[in-house]
Design a protein around this motif. Structure first.
Motif, mmCIF file in Angstrom:
data_model
loop_
_atom_site.group_PDB
_atom_site.id
_atom_site.type_symbol
_atom_site.label_atom_id
_atom_site.label_comp_id
_atom_site.label_asym_id
_atom_site.label_seq_id
_atom_site.Cartn_x
_atom_site.Cartn_y
_atom_site.Cartn_z
ATOM 1 N N ASN A 193 -7.265 -2.799 -6.710
ATOM 2 C CA ASN A 193 -7.328 -3.795 -5.604
ATOM 3 C C ASN A 193 -6.413 -3.220 -4.305
ATOM 4 O O ASN A 193 -6.021 -4.131 -3.606
ATOM 5 C CB ASN A 193 -6.801 -5.019 -6.087
ATOM 6 C CG ASN A 193 -6.815 -6.065 -5.078
ATOM 7 O OD1 ASN A 193 -8.117 -6.114 -4.641
ATOM 8 N ND2 ASN A 193 -6.103 -6.966 -5.242
ATOM 9 N N ASP A 194 -6.786 -1.926 -4.076
ATOM 10 C CA ASP A 194 -6.149 -1.448 -2.907
ATOM 11 C C ASP A 194 -6.894 -0.321 -2.452
ATOM 12 O O ASP A 194 -6.745 0.574 -2.598
ATOM 13 C CB ASP A 194 -4.564 -1.099 -3.058
ATOM 14 C CG ASP A 194 -3.836 -1.275 -1.642
ATOM 15 O OD1 ASP A 194 -4.506 -0.604 -0.565
ATOM 16 O OD2 ASP A 194 -2.817 -1.474 -1.205
ATOM 17 N N LEU A 195 -7.997 -0.646 -1.528
ATOM 18 C CA LEU A 195 -8.848 0.206 -1.137
ATOM 19 C C LEU A 195 -8.047 1.248 -0.116
ATOM 20 O O LEU A 195 -8.482 2.456 -0.352
ATOM 21 C CB LEU A 195 -9.968 -0.230 -0.201
ATOM 22 C CG LEU A 195 -10.956 0.546 0.538
ATOM 23 C CD1 LEU A 195 -11.869 1.486 -0.656
ATOM 24 C CD2 LEU A 195 -11.875 -0.136 1.484
ATOM 25 N N THR B 194 0.700 -1.132 0.120
ATOM 26 C CA THR B 194 -0.098 -0.076 0.045
ATOM 27 C C THR B 194 0.849 1.303 -0.107
ATOM 28 O O THR B 194 0.493 2.020 -0.649
ATOM 29 C CB THR B 194 -0.814 -0.096 1.152
ATOM 30 O OG1 THR B 194 -1.816 -1.082 1.058
ATOM 31 C CG2 THR B 194 -1.842 1.411 1.294
ATOM 32 N N ALA B 195 2.085 1.140 0.663
ATOM 33 C CA ALA B 195 2.722 2.443 0.684
ATOM 34 C C ALA B 195 3.421 2.679 -0.468
ATOM 35 O O ALA B 195 3.586 3.877 -0.987
ATOM 36 C CB ALA B 195 3.657 2.155 2.132
ATOM 37 N N GLY B 196 3.719 1.600 -1.145
ATOM 38 C CA GLY B 196 4.533 2.043 -2.439
ATOM 39 C C GLY B 196 3.453 2.336 -3.565
ATOM 40 O O GLY B 196 3.876 3.470 -4.346
ATOM 41 N N LEU B 197 2.132 2.001 -3.333
ATOM 42 C CA LEU B 197 1.219 2.333 -4.430
ATOM 43 C C LEU B 197 0.729 3.802 -3.968
ATOM 44 O O LEU B 197 0.732 4.610 -4.988
ATOM 45 C CB LEU B 197 -0.002 1.518 -3.932
ATOM 46 C CG LEU B 197 -0.181 0.182 -4.849
ATOM 47 C CD1 LEU B 197 -1.492 -0.797 -4.324
ATOM 48 C CD2 LEU B 197 -0.108 0.515 -6.232
ATOM 49 N N VAL B 198 0.755 4.090 -2.587
ATOM 50 C CA VAL B 198 0.709 5.650 -2.494
ATOM 51 C C VAL B 198 1.771 6.738 -2.977
ATOM 52 O O VAL B 198 1.490 7.782 -3.486
ATOM 53 C CB VAL B 198 0.261 5.605 -0.953
ATOM 54 C CG1 VAL B 198 0.421 7.231 -0.730
ATOM 55 C CG2 VAL B 198 -0.921 5.021 -0.496
ATOM 56 N N ASP B 199 2.840 6.290 -2.894
ATOM 57 C CA ASP B 199 3.951 7.005 -3.346
ATOM 58 C C ASP B 199 4.120 7.090 -4.885
ATOM 59 O O ASP B 199 4.091 8.319 -5.310
ATOM 60 C CB ASP B 199 5.352 6.389 -3.159
ATOM 61 C CG ASP B 199 5.676 6.338 -1.502
ATOM 62 O OD1 ASP B 199 5.143 7.468 -1.005
ATOM 63 O OD2 ASP B 199 6.553 5.797 -1.112
ATOM 64 N N THR B 200 3.693 5.994 -5.466
ATOM 65 C CA THR B 200 3.550 6.042 -6.939
ATOM 66 C C THR B 200 2.230 6.815 -7.547
ATOM 67 O O THR B 200 2.432 7.571 -8.245
ATOM 68 C CB THR B 200 3.430 4.817 -7.741
ATOM 69 O OG1 THR B 200 4.486 3.899 -7.487
ATOM 70 C CG2 THR B 200 3.102 4.764 -9.197
ATOM 71 N N GLY B 201 1.192 6.703 -6.519
ATOM 72 C CA GLY B 201 -0.045 7.342 -6.980
ATOM 73 C C GLY B 201 0.276 8.875 -6.545
ATOM 74 O O GLY B 201 -0.477 9.857 -7.404
#
Length: 217
Positions: free
Chosen positions: A76-78, A51-58
């Motif tokens: 797929n990551d609420l 999740t943390a990595g997705l948030v950084d990229t996001g």
């Protein structure tokens, strides 16, 4: 369909980002190029980070997409979608329950759901789900754990049953566009047809123009 600010989102060219295929330019630069080429939706999908990595990229994607009007959907990551205040979430059949996802997302966000067979389409509640991703139409190496391909006839059958707009996914190229539109799909989701191309903007533009010029919906 839930009331939301982005109710009229366009599914015609739905870009699904892949971190490996996008490594030449990065996901953010690929996204900018694709939006310039006419991409109508961008989905952040990266199963190699948490999740943390997705948030950084996001966050990088949101900065890159600012002012474009193109919705950012998280796969797929609420928790990542909520942390980013992304425009929406896409879930698969084996992921979070769509009702639970809608409850936590709220009515103002886009919620997409993957469907692979008639039972899944019949279970779609248009009061909960805004669109469905139908497929895989063809086998694709970008998602090796996918279900068996349904083909163009299977796509048309599931599209005809769906109570919400549909986007086709799975190994799709420009050559398939006429058949996709004839089958009633509102759009096509692509990965390798844009990500990893030498010129992502040009690749996207060719697909967008082909979609616009093909007969159909």
């Amino acid at each position: 369909m839930p009331a939301q600010d982005m109710m009229n989102f366009d599914l015609s060219l739905y870009l699904v980002l892949d971190p490996y295929l996008c490594r030449r330019y990065s996901m953010a630069k690929t996204t900018v190029a694709a939006i310039k080429g006419g991409a109508s939706v961008v989905q952040l999908r990266d199963k190699t980070v948490g999740t943390a990595g997705l948030v950084d990229t996001g966050r990088a994607l949101k900065t890159a997409m600012a002012g474009s009007g193109v919705p950012l959907i998280v796969n797929n990551d609420l928790e990542a979608a909520l942390a980013l205040n992304a425009d929406g979430l896409h879930v698969g059949q084996g992921d979070m329950d769509a009702y639970e996802a809608r409850q936590r997302l709220g009515a103002s966000k886009i919620l997409g759901l993957s469907v692979e067979d008639e039972a899944a389409v019949r279970a779609v509640d248009p009061a909960v789900v805004d669109y469905v991703g139908v497929g895989p139409v063809f086998a694709t190496s970008t998602k090796p754990d996918h279900k068996s391909p349904i083909g163009l006839d299977g796509l048309a059958r599931l599209v005809s049953m769906s109570p919400v707009p549909t986007v086709a996914i799975g190994g799709l190229k420009a050559a398939h566009i006429s058949a996709l539109k004839a089958g009633g799909a509102a759009g096509m989701a692509v990965v390798s047809a844009v990500c990893g191309q030498l010129d992502p903007q040009e690749a996207t533009q060719r697909l967008v123009q082909a979609w616009a010029s093909a007969p159909g919906n």
